[in-house]
Design an enzyme around this catalytic site. Structure first.
Site, PDB file in Angstrom:
ATOM      1  N   TYR A   1     -43.352   1.979  11.387  1.00 51.72           N
ATOM      2  CA  TYR A   1     -44.199   3.000  12.038  1.00 51.72           C
ATOM      3  C   TYR A   1     -45.665   2.643  11.802  1.00 51.72           C
ATOM      4  O   TYR A   1     -46.481   2.671  12.723  1.00 51.72           O
ATOM      5  CB  TYR A   1     -43.855   4.375  11.480  1.00 51.72           C
ATOM      6  CG  TYR A   1     -44.453   5.542  12.245  1.00 51.72           C
ATOM      7  CD1 TYR A   1     -43.934   5.918  13.480  1.00 51.72           C
ATOM      8  CD2 TYR A   1     -45.533   6.272  11.740  1.00 51.72           C
ATOM      9  CE1 TYR A   1     -44.465   6.998  14.189  1.00 51.72           C
ATOM     10  CE2 TYR A   1     -46.066   7.347  12.434  1.00 51.72           C
ATOM     11  CZ  TYR A   1     -45.529   7.710  13.659  1.00 51.72           C
ATOM     12  OH  TYR A   1     -46.066   8.773  14.352  1.00 51.72           O
TER      13      TYR A   1
ATOM     14  N   LYS B   1     -47.964   1.575  14.913  1.00 52.49           N
ATOM     15  CA  LYS B   1     -49.025   2.520  15.289  1.00 52.49           C
ATOM     16  C   LYS B   1     -50.403   1.853  15.160  1.00 52.49           C
ATOM     17  O   LYS B   1     -51.306   2.138  15.948  1.00 52.49           O
ATOM     18  CB  LYS B   1     -48.930   3.805  14.452  1.00 52.49           C
ATOM     19  CG  LYS B   1     -47.720   4.668  14.825  1.00 52.49           C
ATOM     20  CD  LYS B   1     -47.816   5.212  16.261  1.00 52.49           C
ATOM     21  CE  LYS B   1     -46.687   6.155  16.617  1.00 52.49           C
ATOM     22  NZ  LYS B   1     -46.794   6.732  17.964  1.00 52.49           N
TER      23      LYS B   1
ATOM     24  N   SER C   1     -51.348   7.713  16.150  1.00 51.27           N
ATOM     25  CA  SER C   1     -51.090   8.504  14.940  1.00 51.27           C
ATOM     26  C   SER C   1     -52.195   8.200  13.937  1.00 51.27           C
ATOM     27  O   SER C   1     -52.821   7.133  13.995  1.00 51.27           O
ATOM     28  CB  SER C   1     -49.741   8.078  14.331  1.00 51.27           C
ATOM     29  OG  SER C   1     -49.550   8.681  13.072  1.00 51.27           O
TER      30      SER C   1
END
Ligand SMILES: NC(=O)c1ccc[n+]([C@@H]2O[C@H](COP(=O)([O-])OP(=O)(O)OC[C@H]3O[C@@H](n4cnc5c(N)ncnc54)[C@H](O)[C@@H]3O)[C@@H](O)[C@H]2O)c1
Length: 263
Positions: A151, A155, A138
């Site tokens: 997250y 990531k 991402s």
């Protein structure tokens, strides 16, 4: 890599980016596309929409035995895997208050599952002298996902792991790509935008929200050029450069954006 006659596996292929990648790989001439997802019914629906070259498999990417079985079954059936896409991913939507179960799930899906698939496919790819790993990371893995601490952290870890693989195996015929989109119109982001979540609003204010098909276009181009970093939003390269050159200035700019969006 071009996709003609390739044997491809896509995790998280039941919806969003994974479904778009699966359809696009088939359209580009792949010989087989195996769509693996926690949601077996949705994976089957995507496979049926593609046609006889696509197959669905219900599995949890955080279970190493299931990932190994997916790889073994595919290699037994088709003789090889040319492209493995570790695409399944999850958000938590929270900060430090998210409980350990939430952090653990993000770590297992966004990072450890990439380790499991690499562990399972690398021996065959190395023995055959080639193969490609596509890890959906991402833009949060090179920048920050405002509003989602786990997250962001996982990531970043996924980009680090992909880079490690690329450096370690490139000279033995293995290509690795890290797909790092910013906003993409999938259930993961769309729900947040509808509900007005800060993270989703920051993403919407930071650049275009692409369709999954546009991400598939960028992926096909990146795979063809065997690029490590695939950035469907080209502006992310500029953001990453600014962040590296001036971390304090970069953070000040993001804080200003958050203040503007929450005023
Ligand atoms: N949507 C965005 O804005 C965006 C931006 C950057 C990166 N990404 C990444 O793209 C990837 C795909 O996300 P998406 O936007 O298509 O979201 P999505 O929620 O539509 O799709 C994710 C898929 O992963 C599957 N999945 C989740 N946990 C799983 C598990 N344990 N085992 C097997 N399958 C599992 C889900 O069932 C779902 O089909 C993710 O890695 C996500 O982090 C998304």
């Amino acid at each position: 890599m071009n996709l003609t006659d390739r044997i491809v596996v896509v995790t998280g292929g039941a919806g969003g980016i994974g479904a778009a990648l699966s359809r696009r790989f088939a359209a580009e001439g792949a010989a087989a596309v195996v769509i693996a997802d926690l949601d077996g019914d949705a994976a089957r629906a995507v496979a049926e929409g593609i046609g006889p070259l696509a197959h669905a498999k219900a599995l949890d990417v955080t279970d190493e035995d299931q990932v190994r079985a997916l790889v073994d079954d595919t290699e037994r059936r088709y003789g090889r895997i040319d492209l493995f896409c570790a695409n399944a991913g999850v958000t938590t939507g929270g900060g430090v208050e998210v409980d350990d179960a939430g952090w653990d799930r993000a770590w297992r899906v966004n990072v450890l599952a990439h380790v499991y698939s690499a562990r399972a496919v690398l021996p065959g790819m190395l023995a055959r002298g080639g193969g490609h790993l596509l890890h959906t990371c991402s833009a949060a893995g090179v920048l920050t996902a405002v509003g989602d601490a786990a997250y962001t952290a996982t990531k970043h870890a996924s980009v680090g792991f992909a880079e490690w693989l690329a450096i370690t195996y490139r000279d033995r015929g293995i290509r690795v790509s890290a797909l790092c989109p910013q906003g993409v119109d999938t259930p993961m982001l769309a729900d947040g935008i509808v509900e007005g979540h800060l993270g989703a609003r920051v993403i919407a204010a930071s650049g275009a929200v692409l369709t999954p098909d546009q991400v598939a276009d960028a992926t096909i181009a990146g795979l063809a050029e065997e690029r490590f970093l695939i950035l469907p939003h080209p502006e992310v390269a500029d953001y990453a450069r600014r962040r590296a050159e001036d971390p304090d200035g970069w953070q000040a700019g993001l804080r200003k954006l958050v203040r503007r969006l929450t005023a």
